[in-house]
Design a protein around this motif. Structure first.
Motif, PDB file in Angstrom:
ATOM      1  N   LYS A 299      -6.800  -5.221  -7.304  1.00 48.47           N
ATOM      2  CA  LYS A 299      -5.597  -4.709  -7.767  1.00 48.47           C
ATOM      3  C   LYS A 299      -5.259  -4.809  -9.142  1.00 48.47           C
ATOM      4  O   LYS A 299      -4.849  -3.860  -9.831  1.00 48.47           O
ATOM      5  CB  LYS A 299      -4.184  -5.168  -6.808  1.00 48.47           C
TER       6      LYS A 299
ATOM      7  N   ASP B 136      -8.648   4.895  -6.903  1.00 44.27           N
ATOM      8  CA  ASP B 136      -7.803   5.134  -5.827  1.00 44.27           C
ATOM      9  C   ASP B 136      -7.475   3.545  -5.183  1.00 44.27           C
ATOM     10  O   ASP B 136      -8.226   3.169  -4.544  1.00 44.27           O
ATOM     11  CB  ASP B 136      -8.330   6.087  -4.710  1.00 44.27           C
ATOM     12  N   THR B 137      -6.528   3.141  -5.820  1.00 46.53           N
ATOM     13  CA  THR B 137      -6.211   1.651  -5.545  1.00 46.53           C
ATOM     14  C   THR B 137      -6.033   1.425  -3.937  1.00 46.53           C
ATOM     15  O   THR B 137      -6.527   0.249  -3.617  1.00 46.53           O
ATOM     16  CB  THR B 137      -4.852   1.269  -6.400  1.00 46.53           C
ATOM     17  N   ASP B 138      -5.304   2.406  -3.311  1.00 48.15           N
ATOM     18  CA  ASP B 138      -5.158   2.007  -1.830  1.00 48.15           C
ATOM     19  C   ASP B 138      -6.595   2.073  -1.155  1.00 48.15           C
ATOM     20  O   ASP B 138      -6.657   1.185  -0.221  1.00 48.15           O
ATOM     21  CB  ASP B 138      -4.330   3.237  -1.499  1.00 48.15           C
TER      22      ASP B 138
ATOM     23  N   LYS C   5      -1.989   2.155   5.168  1.00 50.55           N
ATOM     24  CA  LYS C   5      -1.182   1.102   5.605  1.00 50.55           C
ATOM     25  C   LYS C   5      -1.081   1.013   6.911  1.00 50.55           C
ATOM     26  O   LYS C   5      -1.158  -0.405   7.581  1.00 50.55           O
ATOM     27  CB  LYS C   5       0.343   1.080   5.084  1.00 50.55           C
TER      28      LYS C   5
ATOM     29  N   THR D 182       0.732  -1.173  -0.163  1.00 47.92           N
ATOM     30  CA  THR D 182       0.048  -0.166  -0.107  1.00 47.92           C
ATOM     31  C   THR D 182       0.740   1.236  -0.076  1.00 47.92           C
ATOM     32  O   THR D 182       1.843   1.362   0.781  1.00 47.92           O
ATOM     33  CB  THR D 182      -0.911  -0.015   1.271  1.00 47.92           C
ATOM     34  N   GLN D 183       0.558   2.054  -0.867  1.00 51.19           N
ATOM     35  CA  GLN D 183       1.423   3.244  -1.144  1.00 51.19           C
ATOM     36  C   GLN D 183       0.907   4.375  -0.043  1.00 51.19           C
ATOM     37  O   GLN D 183       1.946   5.040   0.485  1.00 51.19           O
ATOM     38  CB  GLN D 183       0.855   4.105  -2.360  1.00 51.19           C
ATOM     39  N   ASN D 184      -0.129   4.635   0.530  1.00 52.26           N
ATOM     40  CA  ASN D 184      -0.535   5.614   1.333  1.00 52.26           C
ATOM     41  C   ASN D 184      -0.121   5.074   2.729  1.00 52.26           C
ATOM     42  O   ASN D 184      -0.871   4.140   3.268  1.00 52.26           O
ATOM     43  CB  ASN D 184      -2.088   5.722   1.016  1.00 52.26           C
TER      44      ASN D 184
END
Length: 321
Positions: free
Chosen positions: A176, A186-188, A131, A125-127
């Protein structure tokens, strides 16, 4: 061992005498001719089967309740595309935890491998705030111990120990991949919704009996999950918009009000989560369907119909000289 239901469907048994089942459901019902009977759903390691008691109702009714392990004397019967049992006698039996653990169906996947997959998805997870939220849920030891054992449903789909974990990871992995086709998205937020959407089932279904808990019957997994995440968010620095979107994914994942959804999907992420969740839950029961001699399966409950299962004949190759 403990796969009598599978053997019944393979026509290996016409009578049952002393075999063990767990009672999933028990209801007094009225037949079309006005006669009363007890309708049951019984489970063993290999599946679920319906059963009926027509005689000595009130006497046998006292012998057991939902959630009990029982032994039967019964005859098998094929009715409306499904096998069932006609029970002559039924008695509650006591079993120890070792037998319970062996008796209940389990995921065929390795739990440790699934655990690594789950945390790989979280760590991808980028955010950072999202996460942190996900780690705060799944790194809680008491919760995660229950999560690893929980079924995803009582009978509809992934109805086995580890089923919730398997379903959760499947939905997240599919999300994903599919998200790439519908950018911007927004994938996250989507992945967080995928991982959190069913966590309330940890407390909705008793993993030792597959029956609904009082909390499950009175509140339900959607609201339970919403409350769990809402409590965790108090200690996470999420923006208000991110918080609301993740919570909306949980509340809307059943898609329609008539399917118990408190809200209908009103974001791209929530709609996509609902569609993926529906797809995974409806395809899982078809993974290992078995056909009768006419190539048709028994009726699949979540889909309300039987399915054609083609024969897998191998075509012999001819060698020309």
């Amino acid at each position: 061992m403990f796969e009598i239901i599978k053997e019944i469907k393979e026509k290996k048994h016409q009578e049952i005498n002393g075999e063990m089942f767990i009672v999933m459901e028990k209801h007094f019902l009225d037949a079309k001719n006005g006669d009363k009977y007890i309708g049951l759903k019984l489970k063993d390691k290999s599946g679920i089967i319906e059963a009926k008691i027509w005689k000595n109702l009130y006497h046998l009714h006292e012998n057991f309740k939902e959630g009990d392990f029982v032994k039967l004397k019964a005859k098998t019967n094929y009715y409306k595309d499904n096998w069932q049992l006609i029970i002559e006698n039924i008695e509650k039996i006591e079993v120890d935890e070792t037998i319970k653990d062996e008796f209940l169906p389990k995921t065929k996947k390795d739990i440790e491998v699934l655990t690594k997959e789950l945390f790989a998805i979280i760590n991808g997870t980028q955010n950072q705030a999202i996460k942190k939220l996900l780690l705060s849920v799944f790194e809680e030891d008491e919760f995660f111990a229950k999560f690893k054992k929980a079924p995803a449903a009582k009978s509809m789909h992934h109805a086995y120990i580890g089923g919730l974990m398997e379903h959760t990871i499947s939905v997240a992995k599919i999300a994903k991949e599919i998200a790439k086709f519908y950018m911007p998205i927004d994938t996250d937020i989507l992945v967080a919704g995928a991982l959190l959407h069913d966590i309330g089932k940890v407390y909705e279904i008793d993993a030792s009996t597959f029956n609904y808990t009082n909390e499950g019957k009175l509140i339900g997994h959607i609201v339970i999950g919403y409350n769990l995440v809402k409590e965790k968010i108090k200690n996470i620095k999420l923006s208000n918009e991110q918080e609301v979107q993740i919570l909306h994914c949980i509340l809307a994942h059943h898609g329609e009000y008539e399917y118990g959804s408190p809200k209908i999907p009103k974001t791209k992420e929530a709609l996509l989560l609902h569609l993926i969740d529906t797809m995974d839950s409806k395809m899982e029961p078809l993974q290992n369907i078995q056909a009768n001699e006419t190539n048709w399966s028994e009726s699949i409950k979540i889909l309300g119909r039987s399915f054609f299962v083609p024969k897998t004949n191998k075509t012999e190759e001819l060698t020309l000289f």
